[in-house]
Design a protein around this motif. Structure first.
Motif, PDB file in Angstrom:
ATOM      1  N   TRP A  61     -26.481  -0.325 -54.135  1.00 35.65           N
ATOM      2  CA  TRP A  61     -27.683  -0.029 -53.358  1.00 35.65           C
ATOM      3  C   TRP A  61     -28.846  -0.908 -53.766  1.00 35.65           C
ATOM      4  CZ3 TRP A  61     -26.731   2.396 -49.127  1.00 35.65           C
ATOM      5  CH2 TRP A  61     -25.613   3.227 -49.058  1.00 35.65           C
ATOM      6  N   ASP A  62     -28.868  -1.313 -55.043  1.00 35.51           N
ATOM      7  CA  ASP A  62     -29.911  -2.243 -55.485  1.00 35.51           C
ATOM      8  C   ASP A  62     -29.762  -3.567 -54.762  1.00 35.51           C
ATOM      9  OD1 ASP A  62     -32.161  -2.769 -57.146  1.00 35.51           O
ATOM     10  OD2 ASP A  62     -30.899  -4.000 -58.438  1.00 35.51           O
ATOM     11  N   LEU A  63     -28.518  -4.011 -54.606  1.00 35.52           N
ATOM     12  CA  LEU A  63     -28.252  -5.265 -53.905  1.00 35.52           C
ATOM     13  C   LEU A  63     -28.614  -5.155 -52.424  1.00 35.52           C
ATOM     14  CD1 LEU A  63     -27.080  -8.104 -53.664  1.00 35.52           C
ATOM     15  CD2 LEU A  63     -24.813  -7.094 -53.457  1.00 35.52           C
ATOM     16  N   LEU A  64     -28.160  -4.085 -51.777  1.00 32.80           N
ATOM     17  CA  LEU A  64     -28.419  -3.909 -50.349  1.00 32.80           C
ATOM     18  C   LEU A  64     -29.911  -3.799 -50.063  1.00 32.80           C
ATOM     19  CD1 LEU A  64     -25.592  -1.390 -49.336  1.00 32.80           C
ATOM     20  CD2 LEU A  64     -25.784  -3.778 -48.654  1.00 32.80           C
ATOM     21  N   TYR A  68     -32.396  -6.396 -48.128  1.00 26.88           N
ATOM     22  CA  TYR A  68     -33.152  -5.896 -46.975  1.00 26.88           C
ATOM     23  C   TYR A  68     -34.634  -6.223 -47.117  1.00 26.88           C
ATOM     24  CZ  TYR A  68     -35.755  -2.571 -44.117  1.00 26.88           C
ATOM     25  OH  TYR A  68     -36.652  -1.998 -43.260  1.00 26.88           O
ATOM     26  N   PHE A  69     -35.201  -5.949 -48.287  1.00 27.43           N
ATOM     27  CA  PHE A  69     -36.628  -6.187 -48.481  1.00 27.43           C
ATOM     28  C   PHE A  69     -36.949  -7.678 -48.520  1.00 27.43           C
ATOM     29  CE2 PHE A  69     -36.697  -1.796 -50.422  1.00 27.43           C
ATOM     30  CZ  PHE A  69     -37.437  -1.237 -49.387  1.00 27.43           C
ATOM     31  N   VAL A  70     -36.020  -8.484 -49.019  1.00 21.01           N
ATOM     32  CA  VAL A  70     -36.221  -9.933 -48.978  1.00 21.01           C
ATOM     33  C   VAL A  70     -36.278 -10.406 -47.533  1.00 21.01           C
ATOM     34  CG1 VAL A  70     -35.114 -12.154 -49.427  1.00 21.01           C
ATOM     35  CG2 VAL A  70     -35.265 -10.453 -51.241  1.00 21.01           C
ATOM     36  N   MET A  71     -35.419  -9.848 -46.682  1.00 17.36           N
ATOM     37  CA  MET A  71     -35.443 -10.205 -45.267  1.00 17.36           C
ATOM     38  C   MET A  71     -36.739  -9.722 -44.609  1.00 17.36           C
ATOM     39  SD  MET A  71     -31.459  -9.403 -44.324  1.00 17.36           S
ATOM     40  CE  MET A  71     -31.565  -9.931 -42.619  1.00 17.36           C
ATOM     41  N   MET A 243     -39.112  -5.625 -54.881  1.00 14.46           N
ATOM     42  CA  MET A 243     -39.240  -6.258 -53.569  1.00 14.46           C
ATOM     43  C   MET A 243     -39.847  -5.294 -52.555  1.00 14.46           C
ATOM     44  SD  MET A 243     -38.375  -9.284 -54.080  1.00 14.46           S
ATOM     45  CE  MET A 243     -38.781  -9.601 -52.382  1.00 14.46           C
ATOM     46  N   GLY A 244     -39.467  -4.020 -52.631  1.00 15.49           N
ATOM     47  CA  GLY A 244     -40.035  -3.031 -51.722  1.00 15.49           C
ATOM     48  C   GLY A 244     -41.537  -2.885 -51.908  1.00 15.49           C
ATOM     49  N   SER A 265     -41.766  -4.799 -36.484  1.00 17.94           N
ATOM     50  CA  SER A 265     -40.851  -5.948 -36.466  1.00 17.94           C
ATOM     51  C   SER A 265     -40.407  -6.320 -37.869  1.00 17.94           C
ATOM     52  CB  SER A 265     -41.529  -7.152 -35.794  1.00 17.94           C
ATOM     53  OG  SER A 265     -42.615  -7.626 -36.587  1.00 17.94           O
ATOM     54  N   VAL A 266     -41.262  -6.085 -38.854  1.00 16.97           N
ATOM     55  CA  VAL A 266     -40.913  -6.374 -40.247  1.00 16.97           C
ATOM     56  C   VAL A 266     -39.808  -5.436 -40.722  1.00 16.97           C
ATOM     57  CG1 VAL A 266     -41.729  -6.291 -42.628  1.00 16.97           C
ATOM     58  CG2 VAL A 266     -43.144  -7.355 -40.865  1.00 16.97           C
ATOM     59  N   LEU A 267     -39.960  -4.156 -40.447  1.00 15.64           N
ATOM     60  CA  LEU A 267     -39.030  -3.148 -40.973  1.00 15.64           C
ATOM     61  C   LEU A 267     -37.725  -3.082 -40.195  1.00 15.64           C
ATOM     62  CD1 LEU A 267     -41.540  -0.244 -41.712  1.00 15.64           C
ATOM     63  CD2 LEU A 267     -40.641  -1.968 -43.289  1.00 15.64           C
ATOM     64  N   THR A 268     -37.752  -3.531 -38.929  1.00 15.29           N
ATOM     65  CA  THR A 268     -36.535  -3.459 -38.132  1.00 15.29           C
ATOM     66  C   THR A 268     -35.812  -4.802 -38.035  1.00 15.29           C
ATOM     67  OG1 THR A 268     -37.813  -3.861 -36.105  1.00 15.29           O
ATOM     68  CG2 THR A 268     -37.395  -1.569 -36.714  1.00 15.29           C
TER      69      THR A 268
END
Length: 268
Positions: A61-64, A68-71, A243-244, A265-268
């Motif tokens: 989950w740390d990786l996922l 996600y937050f990097v994206m 990152m979050g 748009s950032v979160l989706t």
């Protein structure tokens, strides 16, 4: 032991073949894992245990979440115009996007982040504007320069682990092999950057000798990277949490700098 080694090699070959046939990397890797299970276990109980342990491991989950937050951050940088402004400023400073192509992945390679590659990929994409470079070359440039500090970065988990196992101080290791970082940069520049042809000098080079520095873009582009670095290294915050926090904290800054973005748009 030899049979296990051969099975792992066979799994790697299967993954590469599937990737060559344009199979997505997720199913390809899963197929490799199933091949290992088929030859080494064939126990559905063990397969289920592996599945459930993967879902419950904190590292998963740390990786996922980190990716996600990097994206999310990449969307912030792109939609606020900070990414483009940073690349233009670096071109004004160095006179060519070729320097940015090599420098930015190397700089981001200093960040011990699980999502480091996702950080530098859009910058390489942006910096390649006006240069004849295909997707495979961009990937090679990103991969190569991101890892040149593997020999001299005391923050790399692999370096720390290797020194701990070998009972060697990190300082001694860097003294002995740190020069390889310089060698790798030079080799990457010779074989990956120099052969690239500039097709549009207006986009790829500083033809007007403009030395304008977009400080807002530099702050908004480098700020999240430096902040993430400090949180992870200095305060030992988990990568996903760091990152979050950065993604959320920089949203009001974009509005403050008059670079409004769509939070949705950032979160989706």
């Amino acid at each position: 032991m030899n049979s296990v080694f051969l099975v792992v090699i066979a799994a790697m070959i299967l993954i590469v073949v599937l990737l060559r046939f344009k199979v997505l990397i997720g199913p390809a890797i899963l197929s490799g894992g199933l091949l290992i299970w088929l030859f080494e276990s064939r126990s559905f109980e063990k397969l289920w245990i592996a599945f459930t342990e993967t879902l419950t491991m904190q590292r998963t989950w740390d990786l996922l979440l980190c990716l996600y937050f990097v994206m999310c951050l990449e969307v912030e940088l792109r939609k606020s115009g900070s990414l483009h402004g940073m690349v233009v400023t670096l071109r004004n400073i160095f006179s060519s996007n070729k320097v940015t192509l090599a420098f930015m992945p190397a700089f981001l390679g200093l960040l011990p982040s699980l999502g480091g590659a996702r950080f530098s990929a859009p910058i390489v994409q942006e910096a390649s504007d006006g240069i004849a470079v295909d997707d495979e070359q961009k990937s090679a440039i990103n991969l190569w320069f991101r890892h040149i500090f593997e020999f001299s970065n005391p923050l790399m988990p692999g370096v720390i682990l290797a020194c701990g196992i070998a009972n060697v101080s990190i300082g001694d290791l860097i003294d002995q092999v740190g020069w390889v970082t310089i060698l790798c940069f030079v080799l990457g520049w010779i074989f990956l950057i120099i052969p690239l042809k500039i097709t549009d000098p207006e986009k790829a080079t500083n033809t007007q000798h403009d030395r304008t520095i977009d400080w807002k873009s530099l702050v908004l582009a480098f700020g999240p990277i430096v902040t993430s670095f400090l949180l992870i290294v200095a305060f030992n915050v988990q990568a996903a949490l760091a990152m979050g926090l950065v993604v959320v904290a920089f949203i009001p800054l974009y509005f403050w700098f008059k670079r409004p973005i769509s939070v949705k748009s950032v979160l989706t």
